[in-house]
Design a protein around this motif. Structure first.
Motif, PDB file in Angstrom:
ATOM      1  N   ALA A 176       3.547   6.878  -3.918  1.00  0.00           N
ATOM      2  CA  ALA A 176       3.055   6.479  -2.598  1.00  0.00           C
ATOM      3  C   ALA A 176       1.703   5.778  -2.664  1.00  0.00           C
ATOM      4  O   ALA A 176       1.481   4.760  -2.008  1.00  0.00           O
ATOM      5  N   LYS A 177       0.797   6.297  -3.499  1.00  0.00           N
ATOM      6  CA  LYS A 177      -0.551   5.742  -3.542  1.00  0.00           C
ATOM      7  C   LYS A 177      -0.527   4.321  -4.113  1.00  0.00           C
ATOM      8  O   LYS A 177      -1.102   3.393  -3.556  1.00  0.00           O
ATOM      9  N   LEU A 178       0.189   4.184  -5.223  1.00  0.00           N
ATOM     10  CA  LEU A 178       0.275   2.886  -5.871  1.00  0.00           C
ATOM     11  C   LEU A 178       0.985   1.881  -4.960  1.00  0.00           C
ATOM     12  O   LEU A 178       0.640   0.707  -4.913  1.00  0.00           O
ATOM     13  N   ARG A 179       1.962   2.388  -4.225  1.00  0.00           N
ATOM     14  CA  ARG A 179       2.704   1.524  -3.319  1.00  0.00           C
ATOM     15  C   ARG A 179       1.753   0.932  -2.289  1.00  0.00           C
ATOM     16  O   ARG A 179       1.803  -0.250  -1.992  1.00  0.00           O
ATOM     17  N   HIS A 180       0.862   1.774  -1.773  1.00  0.00           N
ATOM     18  CA  HIS A 180      -0.095   1.300  -0.779  1.00  0.00           C
ATOM     19  C   HIS A 180      -1.006   0.237  -1.379  1.00  0.00           C
ATOM     20  O   HIS A 180      -1.203  -0.838  -0.808  1.00  0.00           O
ATOM     21  N   GLU A 181      -1.522   0.506  -2.587  1.00  0.00           N
ATOM     22  CA  GLU A 181      -2.405  -0.464  -3.242  1.00  0.00           C
ATOM     23  C   GLU A 181      -1.696  -1.789  -3.470  1.00  0.00           C
ATOM     24  O   GLU A 181      -2.246  -2.858  -3.204  1.00  0.00           O
ATOM     25  N   MET A 182      -0.460  -1.681  -3.969  1.00  0.00           N
ATOM     26  CA  MET A 182       0.272  -2.907  -4.293  1.00  0.00           C
ATOM     27  C   MET A 182       0.614  -3.702  -3.035  1.00  0.00           C
ATOM     28  O   MET A 182       0.670  -4.923  -3.075  1.00  0.00           O
ATOM     29  N   ARG A 183       0.861  -2.985  -1.928  1.00  0.00           N
ATOM     30  CA  ARG A 183       1.113  -3.686  -0.655  1.00  0.00           C
ATOM     31  C   ARG A 183      -0.044  -4.595  -0.305  1.00  0.00           C
ATOM     32  O   ARG A 183       0.129  -5.777  -0.016  1.00  0.00           O
ATOM     33  N   VAL A 184      -1.254  -4.007  -0.358  1.00  0.00           N
ATOM     34  CA  VAL A 184      -2.451  -4.772  -0.021  1.00  0.00           C
ATOM     35  C   VAL A 184      -2.597  -5.949  -0.984  1.00  0.00           C
ATOM     36  O   VAL A 184      -2.866  -7.084  -0.593  1.00  0.00           O
ATOM     37  N   GLU A 185      -2.364  -5.652  -2.273  1.00  0.00           N
ATOM     38  CA  GLU A 185      -2.553  -6.659  -3.303  1.00  0.00           C
ATOM     39  C   GLU A 185      -1.553  -7.816  -3.160  1.00  0.00           C
ATOM     40  O   GLU A 185      -1.918  -8.989  -3.246  1.00  0.00           O
ATOM     41  N   LEU A 186      -0.299  -7.450  -2.913  1.00  0.00           N
ATOM     42  CA  LEU A 186       0.750  -8.466  -2.765  1.00  0.00           C
ATOM     43  C   LEU A 186       0.455  -9.390  -1.599  1.00  0.00           C
ATOM     44  O   LEU A 186       0.548 -10.609  -1.712  1.00  0.00           O
ATOM     45  N   ARG A 187       0.090  -8.772  -0.490  1.00  0.00           N
ATOM     46  CA  ARG A 187      -0.207  -9.541   0.710  1.00  0.00           C
ATOM     47  C   ARG A 187      -1.388 -10.476   0.450  1.00  0.00           C
ATOM     48  O   ARG A 187      -1.355 -11.663   0.796  1.00  0.00           O
ATOM     49  N   GLY A 188      -2.434  -9.941  -0.214  1.00  0.00           N
ATOM     50  CA  GLY A 188      -3.613 -10.755  -0.520  1.00  0.00           C
ATOM     51  C   GLY A 188      -3.252 -11.928  -1.416  1.00  0.00           C
ATOM     52  O   GLY A 188      -3.655 -13.064  -1.176  1.00  0.00           O
ATOM     53  N   LEU A 189      -2.444 -11.633  -2.435  1.00  0.00           N
ATOM     54  CA  LEU A 189      -2.032 -12.663  -3.393  1.00  0.00           C
ATOM     55  C   LEU A 189      -1.258 -13.768  -2.688  1.00  0.00           C
ATOM     56  O   LEU A 189      -1.496 -14.957  -2.910  1.00  0.00           O
ATOM     57  N   GLN A 190      -0.347 -13.364  -1.835  1.00  0.00           N
ATOM     58  CA  GLN A 190       0.479 -14.354  -1.126  1.00  0.00           C
ATOM     59  C   GLN A 190      -0.400 -15.243  -0.241  1.00  0.00           C
ATOM     60  O   GLN A 190      -0.217 -16.456  -0.194  1.00  0.00           O
ATOM     61  N   GLN A 191      -1.376 -14.628   0.430  1.00  0.00           N
ATOM     62  CA  GLN A 191      -2.223 -15.430   1.313  1.00  0.00           C
ATOM     63  C   GLN A 191      -3.115 -16.367   0.515  1.00  0.00           C
ATOM     64  O   GLN A 191      -3.352 -17.498   0.907  1.00  0.00           O
ATOM     65  N   ARG A 192      -3.589 -15.878  -0.655  1.00  0.00           N
ATOM     66  CA  ARG A 192      -4.460 -16.721  -1.470  1.00  0.00           C
ATOM     67  C   ARG A 192      -3.713 -17.898  -2.058  1.00  0.00           C
ATOM     68  O   ARG A 192      -4.201 -19.011  -2.102  1.00  0.00           O
ATOM     69  N   LEU A 193      -2.492 -17.630  -2.558  1.00  0.00           N
ATOM     70  CA  LEU A 193      -1.761 -18.682  -3.253  1.00  0.00           C
ATOM     71  C   LEU A 193      -0.956 -19.549  -2.299  1.00  0.00           C
ATOM     72  O   LEU A 193      -0.584 -20.665  -2.633  1.00  0.00           O
ATOM     73  N   GLY A 194      -0.632 -19.011  -1.150  1.00  0.00           N
ATOM     74  CA  GLY A 194      -0.030 -19.846  -0.111  1.00  0.00           C
ATOM     75  C   GLY A 194       1.459 -20.102  -0.233  1.00  0.00           C
ATOM     76  O   GLY A 194       2.006 -20.939   0.471  1.00  0.00           O
ATOM     77  N   PHE A 195       2.165 -19.400  -1.142  1.00  0.00           N
ATOM     78  CA  PHE A 195       3.606 -19.635  -1.240  1.00  0.00           C
ATOM     79  C   PHE A 195       4.354 -18.911  -0.125  1.00  0.00           C
ATOM     80  O   PHE A 195       3.798 -18.068   0.567  1.00  0.00           O
ATOM     81  N   THR A 196       5.603 -19.290   0.050  1.00  0.00           N
ATOM     82  CA  THR A 196       6.450 -18.623   1.037  1.00  0.00           C
ATOM     83  C   THR A 196       7.045 -17.376   0.398  1.00  0.00           C
ATOM     84  O   THR A 196       7.630 -17.460  -0.669  1.00  0.00           O
ATOM     85  N   MET A 197       6.881 -16.256   1.073  1.00  0.00           N
ATOM     86  CA  MET A 197       7.390 -15.011   0.498  1.00  0.00           C
ATOM     87  C   MET A 197       8.567 -14.511   1.327  1.00  0.00           C
ATOM     88  O   MET A 197       8.485 -14.439   2.545  1.00  0.00           O
ATOM     89  N   VAL A 198       9.658 -14.198   0.643  1.00  0.00           N
ATOM     90  CA  VAL A 198      10.756 -13.493   1.312  1.00  0.00           C
ATOM     91  C   VAL A 198      10.889 -12.161   0.606  1.00  0.00           C
ATOM     92  O   VAL A 198      11.091 -12.102  -0.607  1.00  0.00           O
TER      93      VAL A 198
END
Ligand SMILES: Nc1ncnc2c1ncn2[C@@H]1O[C@H](COP(=O)(O)OP(=O)(O)OP(=O)(O)O)[C@@H](O)[C@H]1O
Ligand SMILES: [Mg+2]
Lengths: 359, 294
Positions: A176-198
């Motif tokens: 659960a803890k890692l999942r929360h961290e990775m959620r934030v990280e994934l979202r940040g990465l997607q916004q920084r790099l600008g690709f379309t995420m499905v």
């Protein structure tokens, strides 16, 4: 140093037009049409077996499309193989190559596309740095923790700077803890790099916290595509209403509620447990059947003419089984659904709201 | 505590004993006896075997037939092993795909392994028959070749035996490769496909390396088989013509049970055993660095 990984690859829009997938007789995906804007984070959400993975795999080109068409960045890719679709993908099981080192796993695609060694090294260094993998590049996947493996899979997906990234429940193997961290990280990465995420998940919390757009699937059909807020505040169907929110929204047949008995038949009143307030002369009555004390508040299961509904009460208010209570709710918190058509009946809400208010 | 420990110990040995007895009686003791016999002359009539030191080994060193069958065996191994492994991988990849009627194809490929070699060899004898055999008819029709005595010509006899062996072994090895292929997660291949890898690249970069443990196992088996299987030679060529298709084990059989030179046969057997152990050990070292075990 300038970072070519940042914003270098603008996302591409994806469009599904009346897409269907048949496995023998059964329709795993049934006439689904979705618009995914360029650079957006779109989540495919739904219960197990509703066709999320199948939809994603059709976008990826790993499953054929039996009916309908798929467009990526305006190009019809329906008949094209995965390699021609300019996408990357992260699998639920990560699908890391067990015999290759972390570094070789990440640059696999670059090698296949014959990118020269210097460029490979530079990109690898940047991606490893971005994902905190620099120390682990020589290891084999089996020597990594689940979270680290996840990062390697992510690295392999982003190093090619593809405009579209597809993910199938990438966090479901993490705690659960890692999942929360990775959620934030994934979202940040997607916004920084600008690709379309499905992004596919069956976890509504993941969907609500990360998505720009949530596509809710049910039994192979798209129930609703909306922002997380709209999905919560204006669910289009009874299914959407029950699927989003914990505990789920109450759906009570109108015929069970005394002041609403003369309304047209086949209507459901939707109201969230936290939207119901105690009021001595409220329009909705109920008998307490069971009580669950949660500290800050209390969840009570109530019954009205054979229908059950849940109420969230402040923890200070003690209730006991068998007690008869009356509730009201503000008009803004009410939803009305037609059971037959499955759609909303917003035209009836003001009338119903006034009837449920204390007289 | 100590007592139970000791009792466990006795117990384990008692349980191992029956198997050990048989193993010793039928494997280890004969091996050791063979080794000892190789230093003795062959007993004849009333003349008992007597110790002759390395004389048998000297004879072996000077025996042109021994070197001939060794060379044959090497050629046989080099001809059968890579070919049957390549063929079995190709067949496994083929029947692992989602093709219609694949269980039928699988069975067809496996049939040569199930058939007794005697029956198989009879069919092949017909294929190889000069004049009206299958090969002569096909090659005659296609290229206008004149009739060839495939099994009777020293130039082709061994190669004809190699073809039969490859045909027989590939189906057996295919089963191992098929099992290994099915243990490779589909998502690995899908991930590679998304990265743009061609089928060829996927095979060489993903599938083949992941099949390495199976390749090791199969190749050790193939090496041992190439020195161990001789039944097809009895039926196809009987080692001839002029030992052109004789293999080491077949020669040992001839020396021991046709010429009744048991002492010299023991020496040849020791040579075979040494060769086999060297090969097995060598293979483990060679592959150890290249094999990824899960
Ligand atoms: N290869 C297949 N052959 C036959 N039926 C399939 C196949 N793959 C999926 N299905 C069926 O299609 C439906 C949708 O499957 P899918 O894997 O897309 O579900 P999902 O939404 O991803 O579920 P989960 O959350 O459990 O992963 C299921 O009913 C499943 O049984
Ligand atoms: Mg799934």
């Amino acid at each position: 140093m300038s970072d070519p990984l940042t914003g270098a690859h603008a996302g591409k829009a994806i469009r599904l037009e009346n897409v269907s997938k048949l496995f023998g007789e059964s329709r795993a995906v049934d006439d689904v049409s979705i618009e995914i804007p360029a650079g957006s984070f779109t989540v495919l959400l739904g219960p197990s077996g509703c066709g999320k993975s199948t939809t994603l795999r059709m976008i990826a080109g790993l499953e054929g499309t039996d009916e309908g068409r798929i467009f990526i960045g305006g190009d019809d890719v329906t008949g094209k193989p995965s390699s021609k679709r300019d996408i990357s993908m992260v699998f639920q099981s990560y699908a890391l190559f067990p015999h290759l080192s972390v570094a070789e796993n990440i640059i696999f695609g670059l090698r296949v596309r014959k990118v020269d060694a210097r460029e490979r090294r530079e990109k690898l260094a940047r991606v490893a740095d971005l994902l905190g993998l620099s120390e682990l590049l020589e290891r084999k996947p089996a020597q990594l923790s689940g979270g680290q493996q996840q990062r390697v899979a992510l690295g392999r997906a982003i190093i090619g700077e593809k405009p579209v990234c597809l993910m199938d429940e990438p966090l479901s193997n993490l705690d659960a803890k890692l999942r929360h961290e990775m959620r934030v990280e994934l979202r940040g990465l997607q916004q920084r790099l600008g690709f379309t995420m499905v992004y596919v998940t069956h976890d509504q919390v993941e969907a609500i916290t990360m998505a720009d757009q949530v596509v809710l699937l049910n039994a192979g059909r798209a129930e609703q595509a909306a922002t997380p807020r709209d999905l919560y505040e204006r669910p289009a169907t009874p299914f959407a209403a029950r699927f989003i929110g914990t505990p789920p929204m109450n759906l009570i047949p109108m015929s069970a509620i005394e002041p609403l008995q003369d309304m047209p038949t086949g209507l459901l009143l939707g109201v969230r447990p936290e939207a119901l307030c105690l009021a001595d002369d409220g329009g909705l009555s109920g008998t307490v059947r069971s009580v669950e004390y949660l500290g800050a508040d209390t969840l009570a299961d109530c019954e009205v003419s054979g229908s059950l509904f849940q109420v969230r009460l402040p923890g200070s208010r003690s209730v006991s089984t068998g007690e008869a209570l009356r509730f009201t709710a503000s008009t803004a918190d009410l939803h009305v659904f037609d059971r037959l058509s499955g759609g909303r009946r917003d035209d009836l809400i003001p009338e119903i709201g006034s009837r449920l208010r204390p007289q | 505590m100590r007592v139970t420990f000791k009792r466990d110990w006795i117990h384990s040995w008692l349980l191992l004993l029956p198997a050990m007895v048989f193993l010793f009686a039928f494997t280890h003791i004969p091996a050791v006896t063979t080794f000892i016999n190789s230093f003795y002359s062959t007993p004849r009539g009333r003349r008992p075997a007597k110790f002759i030191g390395l004389e048998n080994y000297e004879r072996l060193w000077d025996d042109p037939v021994f070197w001939k069958v060794m060379f044959n065996n090497l050629w046989f191994a080099l001809g059968t092993i890579p070919l049957s492994i390549a063929l079995s991988i190709a067949m496994a990849l083929w029947v692992n795909d989602k093709l219609a009627g694949r269980s039928l194809v699988r069975m067809a490929y496996f049939t040569p392994t199930v058939l007794p070699l005697i029956a198989v060899a009879n069919i092949w004898l017909f294929f190889y028959t000069p004049g009206f055999g299958l090969f002569d008819q096909v090659f005659g029709a296609l290229f206008g070749w004149s009739s060839t005595n495939w099994l009777g010509d020293p130039a082709t006899a061994l190669n004809a035996v190699i073809v039969v062996t490859v045909w027989k072994e590939a189906g057996f090895f295919m089963i191992f490769y098929l099992a290994a292929l099915q243990a490779i997660p589909v998502s690995l291949v899908e991930a590679a496909r998304i990265e743009g890898a061609s089928r060829w690249t996927i095979f060489w970069r993903i599938t083949f390396p992941l099949l390495m443990p199976t390749t090791l196992f199969v190749s050790i088996n193939a090496v041992i088989n190439s020195f161990r299987l001789v039944d097809h030679i009895f039926i196809l060529t009987d080692g001839g013509p002029d030992n052109a298709s004789s293999l080491l084990l077949f020669y040992i059989y001839e020396v021991a049970f046709r010429f009744w030179e048991t002492g010299y046969a023991a020496t040849l057997t020791v040579a075979l055993l040494l060769l086999l152990s060297a090969l097995a050990i060598g293979q483990f070292f060679f592959f150890d660095r290249k094999v990824h075990y899960k």
